[in-house]
Design a protein around this motif. Sequence first.
Motif, PDB file in Angstrom:
ATOM      1  N   ILE A  54       0.840  -1.210   0.000  1.00  0.00           N
ATOM      2  CA  ILE A  54       0.000   0.000   0.000  1.00  0.00           C
ATOM      3  C   ILE A  54       0.875   1.260   0.000  1.00  0.00           C
ATOM      4  CG2 ILE A  54      -1.991  -1.033   1.167  1.00  0.00           C
ATOM      5  CD1 ILE A  54      -0.893   0.378   3.761  1.00  0.00           C
ATOM      6  N   GLU A  55       0.283   2.343  -0.472  1.00  0.00           N
ATOM      7  CA  GLU A  55       0.935   3.659  -0.395  1.00  0.00           C
ATOM      8  C   GLU A  55       0.677   4.225   0.995  1.00  0.00           C
ATOM      9  OE1 GLU A  55       2.561   5.515  -2.781  1.00  0.00           O
ATOM     10  OE2 GLU A  55       2.532   3.673  -3.983  1.00  0.00           O
ATOM     11  N   THR A  56       1.694   4.821   1.606  1.00  0.00           N
ATOM     12  CA  THR A  56       1.465   5.383   2.941  1.00  0.00           C
ATOM     13  C   THR A  56       1.832   6.871   2.974  1.00  0.00           C
ATOM     14  OG1 THR A  56       3.583   4.465   3.616  1.00  0.00           O
ATOM     15  CG2 THR A  56       1.611   3.212   4.208  1.00  0.00           C
ATOM     16  N   THR A  57       1.863   7.453   4.187  1.00  0.00           N
ATOM     17  CA  THR A  57       2.005   8.902   4.333  1.00  0.00           C
ATOM     18  C   THR A  57       3.464   9.324   4.122  1.00  0.00           C
ATOM     19  OG1 THR A  57       0.417   8.550   6.131  1.00  0.00           O
ATOM     20  CG2 THR A  57       1.277  10.784   5.868  1.00  0.00           C
ATOM     21  N   PRO A  58       3.737  10.259   3.194  1.00  0.00           N
ATOM     22  CA  PRO A  58       5.145  10.584   2.925  1.00  0.00           C
ATOM     23  C   PRO A  58       5.841  11.333   4.064  1.00  0.00           C
ATOM     24  CG  PRO A  58       3.654  11.826   1.463  1.00  0.00           C
ATOM     25  CD  PRO A  58       2.795  10.909   2.288  1.00  0.00           C
ATOM     26  N   ASP A  59       5.140  12.304   4.679  1.00  0.00           N
ATOM     27  CA  ASP A  59       5.849  13.169   5.645  1.00  0.00           C
ATOM     28  C   ASP A  59       5.562  12.774   7.078  1.00  0.00           C
ATOM     29  OD1 ASP A  59       6.900  14.668   3.541  1.00  0.00           O
ATOM     30  OD2 ASP A  59       5.044  15.859   3.416  1.00  0.00           O
ATOM     31  N   LEU A  60       6.642  12.727   7.839  1.00  0.00           N
ATOM     32  CA  LEU A  60       6.528  12.347   9.252  1.00  0.00           C
ATOM     33  C   LEU A  60       6.025  13.568  10.040  1.00  0.00           C
ATOM     34  CD1 LEU A  60       7.491   9.680  10.592  1.00  0.00           C
ATOM     35  CD2 LEU A  60       9.545  10.912  11.316  1.00  0.00           C
ATOM     36  N   PRO A  61       5.033  13.400  10.927  1.00  0.00           N
ATOM     37  CA  PRO A  61       4.617  14.555  11.722  1.00  0.00           C
ATOM     38  C   PRO A  61       5.677  14.893  12.772  1.00  0.00           C
ATOM     39  CG  PRO A  61       3.480  12.586  12.465  1.00  0.00           C
ATOM     40  CD  PRO A  61       4.306  12.179  11.279  1.00  0.00           C
TER      41      PRO A  61
END
Length: 441
Positions: free
Chosen positions: A8-15
């Motif tokens: 799956i594609e996930t979130t690119p930027d880390l919070p």
Amino acid sequence: MSVPLIHIETTPDLPQEADVVVIGGGVVGVFTAYYLARRGVKVALVEKGLVGAEQSSRNWGWCRQQNRDARELPMATKSLDLWEKLAEETGEDPGFRRCGLLYLSQNESELAGWAKWRDFARTVGVTTHMLSQQEATERGRATGRVWKGGVFSPSDGTADPSRAVPVTARAIMSAGGTVHQNCAARGIEVSAGRVSAVVTEKGTIRTRVAVMAGGAWASSFCHQLGIRFPQASIRASIMAVAPGANDLPDALHTAEISMTRRSNGGYTLAISGRARVDPTPQQLRFIREFIPMFARRWRSLAPGGLEGWRQGHETLRKWRLDAVTPMEKVRILDPKPDMKQIRLTHSRACDLMPGLRPMAISNVWAGYIDSTPDGVPAIGEVESIPGFILAAGFSGHGFGIGPGAGHLIADLITGKPPIVDPRPYRPERLSASAWGRVADF
Ligand SMILES: Cc1cc2nc3c(=O)[nH]c(=O)nc-3n(C[C@H](O)[C@H](O)[C@H](O)COP(=O)(O)OP(=O)(O)OC[C@H]3O[C@@H](n4cnc5c(N)ncnc54)[C@H](O)[C@@H]3O)c2cc1C
């Protein structure tokens, strides 16, 4: 030929900050983050490799109450209800079906053990049916054998290990959480006596709560923090055959072989309980605690080799937070399958179920199954580090009870009434001896 898994594609930027950081994208971490995100909690899940790529895709897919230890049965029952609701809740298909599980046997004492469990299960409202010789033979007709007896557990089921965890991770993101693959958590920062941040290879996330759901890596991670978590893993080898065999049971256990119909119509085949013990530094450290467990299971275990040492998940080495860690060197724990056992599994399966003979072998893989000394998971806040929640040691049962475990952890974090009594899972119990406490099944 390795384990089937959807990516799956996930979130690119880390919070930079989150209410909760979940470490580990297996079934336990993903369901924890899912139930937190649904409650509006700002949650970030970090996974060192790919979501679901370790134990949570390498299992048989059984979601069972049948033969569960009394301490885990309530969580198994609740989990089945959660599995059932998941597709509607998320719009994603985890491949769950309440197809029932079938157990067949030629052994009187095994049947007596199952009958004893049935009597106990009745007292907690779980129904399972003992099968007479005729009923067992009828249900097992694809084997062409006469069986002494068996059990059918109609309210149990299976989910699809190749997709259940990735699709639930997608639902975390739809509910407002973030998911980060190829992002190892290297450690925890503690300020004023409690968790204040999770340090990852891609940056630091400020948080007051960190959940360690790292499966077979949990103990070596805890070791960095001075937390003693007795954990050991064994290497199980397993295989799948291509679709095409019809009129076979959906999920069958026998002493020779166990088989599970996959969502694509193929079958997963394995020999129940059979595994290799690969010695590691961590195993040697905790050997005393695991004697009762190994004494109970030794008949199905065989000595392994240096495979576990090479993977590094059970290292005792201390690592730095500003340098590459073992988790980045081994993004996915993908141990070598025991090919002798794979051949035995295949030949036993074809003998038992002649309908499988024409089916090509589609996949062969192995997985490390992580366990606690008593075979019950460790779930709860670690007393010495407020805000650090341990959720590991699922002892070969974690896929089926993953939803209940994730829900329980979300309950503990948000202060909601817990879905099941959390006391049997308290990590502190592991400082006592496991003699007389090893899970029955
Ligand atoms: C062959 C086999 C058959 C099985 N059959 C069944 C079955 O039929 N039914 C059942 O209920 N259970 C079964 N199990 C057990 C079940 O698969 C496990 O109990 C369960 O998947 C454990 O889930 P987990 O989330 O704790 O660990 P995992 O699925 O192993 O996930 C842990 C994740 O954490 C990640 N991670 C670790 N450290 C870090 C870090 N520092 N930073 C970021 N990420 C990290 C890892 O990369 C991994 O993806 C089986 C297991 C095997 C191997």
